[in-house]
Motif scaffolding. Structure first.
Motif, PDB file in Angstrom:
ATOM      1  N   VAL A  76       1.043  -1.193   0.064  1.00  0.00           N
ATOM      2  CA  VAL A  76      -0.226  -0.038  -0.032  1.00  0.00           C
ATOM      3  C   VAL A  76       0.921   1.156  -0.054  1.00  0.00           C
ATOM      4  CG1 VAL A  76      -1.831   1.108   1.342  1.00  0.00           C
ATOM      5  CG2 VAL A  76      -1.873  -1.273   1.273  1.00  0.00           C
ATOM      6  N   CYS A 102      -7.215  -3.262  10.122  1.00  0.00           N
ATOM      7  CA  CYS A 102      -6.130  -2.412  10.119  1.00  0.00           C
ATOM      8  C   CYS A 102      -5.144  -2.405  11.002  1.00  0.00           C
ATOM      9  CB  CYS A 102      -6.815  -0.833  10.002  1.00  0.00           C
ATOM     10  SG  CYS A 102      -7.910  -0.774   8.183  1.00  0.00           S
ATOM     11  N   VAL A 163      -6.430   5.411   5.654  1.00  0.00           N
ATOM     12  CA  VAL A 163      -7.106   4.216   4.968  1.00  0.00           C
ATOM     13  C   VAL A 163      -8.584   4.446   5.609  1.00  0.00           C
ATOM     14  CG1 VAL A 163      -5.167   2.796   4.745  1.00  0.00           C
ATOM     15  CG2 VAL A 163      -6.542   2.425   6.638  1.00  0.00           C
ATOM     16  N   ALA A 201      -3.444   5.985  -4.462  1.00  0.00           N
ATOM     17  CA  ALA A 201      -2.713   6.732  -3.519  1.00  0.00           C
ATOM     18  C   ALA A 201      -1.898   7.713  -4.028  1.00  0.00           C
ATOM     19  CB  ALA A 201      -1.878   5.480  -2.679  1.00  0.00           C
ATOM     20  N   THR A 223      -5.265   7.195   0.349  1.00  0.00           N
ATOM     21  CA  THR A 223      -5.391   5.727  -0.419  1.00  0.00           C
ATOM     22  C   THR A 223      -6.897   5.670  -0.775  1.00  0.00           C
ATOM     23  OG1 THR A 223      -6.055   4.685   1.766  1.00  0.00           O
ATOM     24  CG2 THR A 223      -3.542   4.765   1.058  1.00  0.00           C
ATOM     25  N   PHE A 229      -9.736  -5.336   4.405  1.00  0.00           N
ATOM     26  CA  PHE A 229      -8.234  -5.376   4.492  1.00  0.00           C
ATOM     27  C   PHE A 229      -7.804  -6.664   4.608  1.00  0.00           C
ATOM     28  CE2 PHE A 229      -4.135  -3.554   5.086  1.00  0.00           C
ATOM     29  CZ  PHE A 229      -4.240  -2.337   4.828  1.00  0.00           C
TER      30      PHE A 229
END
Length: 312
Positions: A76, A102, A163, A201, A223, A229
């Motif tokens: 990411v 996350c 995020v 991103a 992002t 996730f």
């Protein structure tokens, strides 16, 4: 942007040199350049070196490592030192399952987490804050008309990656922090899902701090909104460390305990029954364990029937 460049200096355009082979360059990478680094119109430099990364935040599209999606690991962002998990308190409702994912990814990457609760004008934070009490997870509240000083103080001098689900107000927040960003802003649909407005991103330098106390105002990396996730890249052992409130409870588990509901002697049930951890946290951990085995669909937001925090 060059290390000593100011906010008004031109951006250098560069392409990856052929000699780097298949080595990919991601947002946040520090690279070595050759060629024209003036940033003038039409100028083009070459990326000839990628510096060693201090951190790498990864995700997979799927949780199950036996699937093609689960084996496809995506970087990411590189070199971030803070993960800002943006979650709305309403419209759409908070989903602690996504936040838990996350947190696992942040701890696995050795990145500090920060919970940013938006739309605080629509609902209070008490339920969410109570859910994470044992973690002492830092958080900030954001309202449409609120002062962002508290959040800005936590971003200053750091590289923070944001995020969150689509529709939680992440792009709106980015535009307030960096007015020149002009990130696209969407709306939440009638079924409570946000529309994907950010498609890639992007790293953005924060404006200078008003009092000029620091020469490094920090960076934020916005992002694209995601539905989940995937954690196939995280080992089962590391997965547990995303739940530090449960770790001590495994001390009395038998050898090779998998900590699933099928483990009759798993000590985590007694740990929760004794009030040392929230039962919802154990349920979330076990859902992640199950999804790693291919059970459930990690592409859908985590829901826990009857749990107001899960948005069901």
């Amino acid at each position: 942007m060059l290390p000593d460049a100011g906010p008004d200096d031109p951006v250098v355009t560069a392409m990856r040199a052929r000699e780097l082979g298949r080595k990919s360059v991601v947002v946040g990478d520090r690279v070595g350049l050759v060629g024209d680094t003036s940033g003038a119109a039409g100028a083009l430099a070459r990326i000839v070196r990628i510096a060693e990364r201090s951190s790498v935040l990864r995700r997979t599209a799927d949780d199950d490592e036996s699937t093609a999606e689960g084996r496809l690991e995506r970087v990411v962002v590189a070199n971030a030192d803070q993960l800002v998990i943006v979650s709305a308190l309403a419209d759409p409702p908070p989903r602690t399952g996504f936040v838990d994912r996350c947190l696992v990814a942040a701890y696995d990457a050795d990145i500090e987490p920060l919970l940013c609760l938006t739309k605080a004008d629509l609902a209070g934070p008490e339920a969410v804050v109570d859910y994470y009490t044992e973690l002492e997870l830092p958080y900030v509240l954001v309202r449409p008309d609120s002062d962002l000083a508290a959040l800005r103080a936590l971003l200053t001098g750091r590289i923070s990656v944001l995020v969150g689900h689509s529709g939680v107000g992440k792009s709106t927040l980015v535009n307030r922090l960096v007015p020149a960003a002009d990130r696209a802003v969407g709306t939440v649909s009638a079924i409570g899902r946000g529309r994907h407005t950010s498609t890639s991103a992007v790293a953005l330098r924060l404006p200078a701090v008003p009092d000029g106390a620091t020469t490094d105002p920090g960076w934020i990396i916005d992002t694209p909104g995601v539905r989940s996730f995937g954690l196939a890249h995280v080992s089962a052992e590391s997965l547990l460390h995303g739940f530090p409130d449960l770790v001590e409870g495994t001390v009395d588990c038998p050898a090779n305990c998998q900590h699933t509901t099928e483990e009759a002697d798993c000590a985590l049930d007694a740990w929760v029954a004794a009030g040392k951890a929230d039962a919802r946290r154990l349920a979330s951990y076990r859902r992640l364990l199950a999804s790693r085995s291919g059970e459930g669909d990690p592409r859908e937001p985590e829901r826990n029937p009857g749990d107001p925090l899960a948005g069901s």
